[in-house]
Design a protein around this motif. Structure first.
Motif, short mmCIF file in Angstrom:
data_model
loop_
_atom_site.label_atom_id
_atom_site.label_comp_id
_atom_site.label_asym_id
_atom_site.label_seq_id
_atom_site.Cartn_x
_atom_site.Cartn_y
_atom_site.Cartn_z
N GLU A 68 91.03 -13.63 5.90
CA GLU A 68 90.25 -12.47 4.60
C GLU A 68 90.58 -12.46 3.44
O GLU A 68 91.48 -12.39 3.54
CB GLU A 68 89.57 -11.17 5.61
CG GLU A 68 88.54 -11.47 6.48
CD GLU A 68 88.22 -10.18 7.10
OE1 GLU A 68 88.31 -9.55 6.21
OE2 GLU A 68 87.94 -9.93 8.07
N LYS A 69 90.18 -12.38 2.79
CA LYS A 69 90.07 -12.35 1.24
C LYS A 69 89.35 -11.10 0.95
O LYS A 69 88.41 -12.17 0.86
CB LYS A 69 89.73 -14.17 0.35
CG LYS A 69 90.46 -13.89 -1.14
CD LYS A 69 90.29 -14.75 -1.95
CE LYS A 69 90.64 -14.93 -3.19
NZ LYS A 69 89.56 -14.35 -4.06
N ASP A 70 89.44 -10.76 0.14
CA ASP A 70 88.91 -9.11 -0.24
C ASP A 70 87.27 -8.49 0.70
O ASP A 70 86.40 -8.40 0.61
CB ASP A 70 88.01 -9.99 -1.74
CG ASP A 70 88.92 -10.07 -3.14
OD1 ASP A 70 90.32 -9.31 -2.89
OD2 ASP A 70 88.72 -10.69 -3.27
N GLY A 71 88.08 -8.71 2.12
CA GLY A 71 86.64 -8.07 3.33
C GLY A 71 86.30 -9.30 3.29
O GLY A 71 85.60 -9.14 4.67
N LYS A 72 86.63 -10.41 3.29
CA LYS A 72 85.33 -11.37 3.87
C LYS A 72 86.17 -13.03 3.61
O LYS A 72 87.42 -13.29 3.27
CB LYS A 72 83.90 -11.92 3.03
CG LYS A 72 84.09 -12.47 1.63
CD LYS A 72 82.95 -12.57 0.72
CE LYS A 72 83.30 -12.52 -0.75
NZ LYS A 72 81.71 -12.85 -1.08
N TYR A 98 96.59 -15.84 -1.95
CA TYR A 98 95.73 -15.20 -0.68
C TYR A 98 95.78 -16.30 0.31
O TYR A 98 95.36 -16.77 1.77
CB TYR A 98 94.28 -14.77 -0.90
CG TYR A 98 93.38 -16.13 -1.12
CD1 TYR A 98 92.51 -16.81 -0.34
CD2 TYR A 98 93.49 -16.64 -2.51
CE1 TYR A 98 92.29 -18.18 -0.46
CE2 TYR A 98 92.34 -18.20 -2.16
CZ TYR A 98 91.83 -18.69 -2.18
OH TYR A 98 91.04 -19.32 -2.59
N ASN A 153 92.46 -1.63 4.15
CA ASN A 153 91.51 -3.08 4.14
C ASN A 153 92.14 -3.98 6.18
O ASN A 153 93.38 -3.20 6.35
CB ASN A 153 91.82 -4.23 3.44
CG ASN A 153 92.06 -4.46 1.76
OD1 ASN A 153 90.69 -3.02 1.37
ND2 ASN A 153 93.07 -4.54 1.69
N GLN A 167 90.83 -5.48 8.90
CA GLN A 167 90.01 -7.28 8.54
C GLN A 167 90.23 -7.54 10.12
O GLN A 167 90.83 -7.03 11.27
CB GLN A 167 91.28 -8.02 8.13
CG GLN A 167 91.70 -7.60 6.79
CD GLN A 167 92.80 -8.83 5.98
OE1 GLN A 167 92.75 -8.68 4.84
NE2 GLN A 167 93.33 -9.63 6.65
N MET A 177 97.73 -4.57 4.52
CA MET A 177 96.44 -4.51 4.94
C MET A 177 96.07 -3.69 4.63
O MET A 177 94.92 -2.58 4.85
CB MET A 177 95.82 -5.92 5.56
CG MET A 177 96.20 -7.02 4.92
SD MET A 177 95.26 -6.93 3.07
CE MET A 177 96.48 -7.15 1.94
N PRO A 195 86.41 -16.90 2.92
CA PRO A 195 86.44 -17.51 1.94
C PRO A 195 86.49 -18.92 2.72
O PRO A 195 86.22 -19.32 3.83
CB PRO A 195 88.00 -17.92 1.66
CG PRO A 195 88.98 -17.64 2.42
CD PRO A 195 88.98 -16.17 3.06
#
Length: 374
Positions: A276-280, A187, A269, A271, A264, A282
């Motif tokens: 973003e990582k896993d929808g949010k 990521y 996903n 975005q 994505m 970091p």
């Protein structure tokens, strides 16, 4: 201001002389006959202030109270991180001078504070920012007619014996880092790509939205940054007006972002933000730690995430980009900032410059030199 004692008969009296500026001209005032030294000093201070039209009561206010008043006037103009930095700097100042009346602070007092901070282990840059904050505050005191001059002028800060050196990647190590991240589908790949190939700050990488990118025009608009301070998330305007800029979004970087966006999308996903990582998004500090861990795991030289931006700048210079263009690419407010950071002791640039000078003359070859020596 000069207070002196003198004898008159069997009694001791005091006189006071001071110099002041009025309408750009230096003048003096003198009075004698004071029975106490304190009375002479009070007369000198009060009269000097009246003559120069300075604010009443400034001789009673302590520096710590004045700094609190000053920082409140600045709060709305500062970012949360800058405000926290100012407060921390004021804390250092108050430890040395906080209980001193504003009017009584002299250049020698500030110099002593600066020297003590350096002797106490604070680095040059940290002390420099403390000094700058105090200098700005004292300018405010002059502007509001609480002081007639800034006592910070003339103060010197001892430099560090060893200057901090950023860990700059060369082109080969950067290639290894980029392709290792890409191959492992890490990521960090996208933020590292943006920092090292487009010179974005960490917060700018995280603050970049897909809506900020115009692939048709081949540009991206750097407008926002994302930071986390004391657990609170902030998505706000970039660091300075000059940091708000347009960057190129063509070539390899653009193609990689398009592929990533398509991937994505296929995975369902949707975005808002590019990184973003896993929808949010970091936490910025997590990105820095993750980069260090990745470098260790892949036997790569260690560097900070911000050093990738330095790497971008140095490689740009080494490939012929001029300072003014680099200033715009990085979003610096002054070209001197760019020059001070990236030209100082860059051996590759120094060598290239020297080589160009050497090539002005058609020097004899080694073979010709050997003939001449025979």
């Amino acid at each position: 201001m000069k207070v002196q004692s003198y004898k008159s008969g069997s009694k001791t009296f005091y006189s006071c002389r001071f110099w002041y500026y009025k309408n750009g001209r230096k003048k003096s005032k003198y009075k004698s006959g004071f029975e106490r030294k304190k009375d002479a000093e009070t007369w000198g201070i009060d009269t000097k202030r009246k003559l120069e039209g300075l604010s009443a009561g400034a001789d009673e206010i302590l520096l710590e109270d004045f700094l609190e008043m000053w920082i409140k006037s600045k709060k709305k103009k500062l970012s949360p991180s800058s405000y926290r930095g100012y407060k921390n700097n004021i804390k250092h100042i108050n430890e040395y001078l906080g209980n001193t009346p504003l009017i009584k602070i002299r250049t020698i007092d500030i110099q002593h504070m600066i020297d003590s901070l350096r002797d106490g282990g604070l680095k040059y840059n940290a002390v420099k920012y403390i000094y700058r904050n105090l200098h700005t505050a004292m300018n405010y005191a002059v502007k509001t007619e609480m002081l007639d001059k800034n006592p910070c002028k003339g103060v010197e800060i001892a430099k560090d014996d060893e200057k901090f050196q950023a860990s700059i990647y060369d082109a080969e190590n950067l290639r290894k880092l980029i392709f290792a991240l890409r191959e492992q589908e890490h990521y960090l790949y996208i933020p590292v790509l943006l920092a090292s190939f487009r010179g974005l700050r960490r917060g700018e990488c995280l603050g970049l939205r897909w809506s900020d990118i115009d692939f048709k025009k081949g540009v991206a608009y750097i407008r926002k940054q994302y930071i986390v301070e004391e657990g609170e998330k902030h998505f706000r305007k970039v660091k300075t007006d000059d940091s708000e800029r347009v960057i190129d979004m063509t070539g390899f970087v653009a193609e990689e972002l398009k592929l990533y966006k398509e991937k994505m999308k296929k995975a369902g996903n949707i975005q808002e933000f590019v990184c973003e990582k896993d929808g949010k998004l970091p936490d910025p500090s997590h990105i820095s730690r993750a980069l260090k861990n990745f470098q260790k795991a892949n036997n790569l030289p260690l560097c900070r995430f911000h050093d990738l931006r330095h790497t971008f700048a140095v490689l740009q210079l080494e490939h012929g980009t001029d300072l003014d263009t680099l200033k715009r690419l990085l979003g610096h407010s002054k070209i001197s900032i760019t020059s001070d950071i990236y030209l100082h002791q860059n051996t590759t640039l120094i060598r290239t410059s020297s080589s160009k000078m050497d090539n002005i003359i058609d020097w004899p070859t080694k073979k010709e030199n050997s003939k001449m020596s025979q």
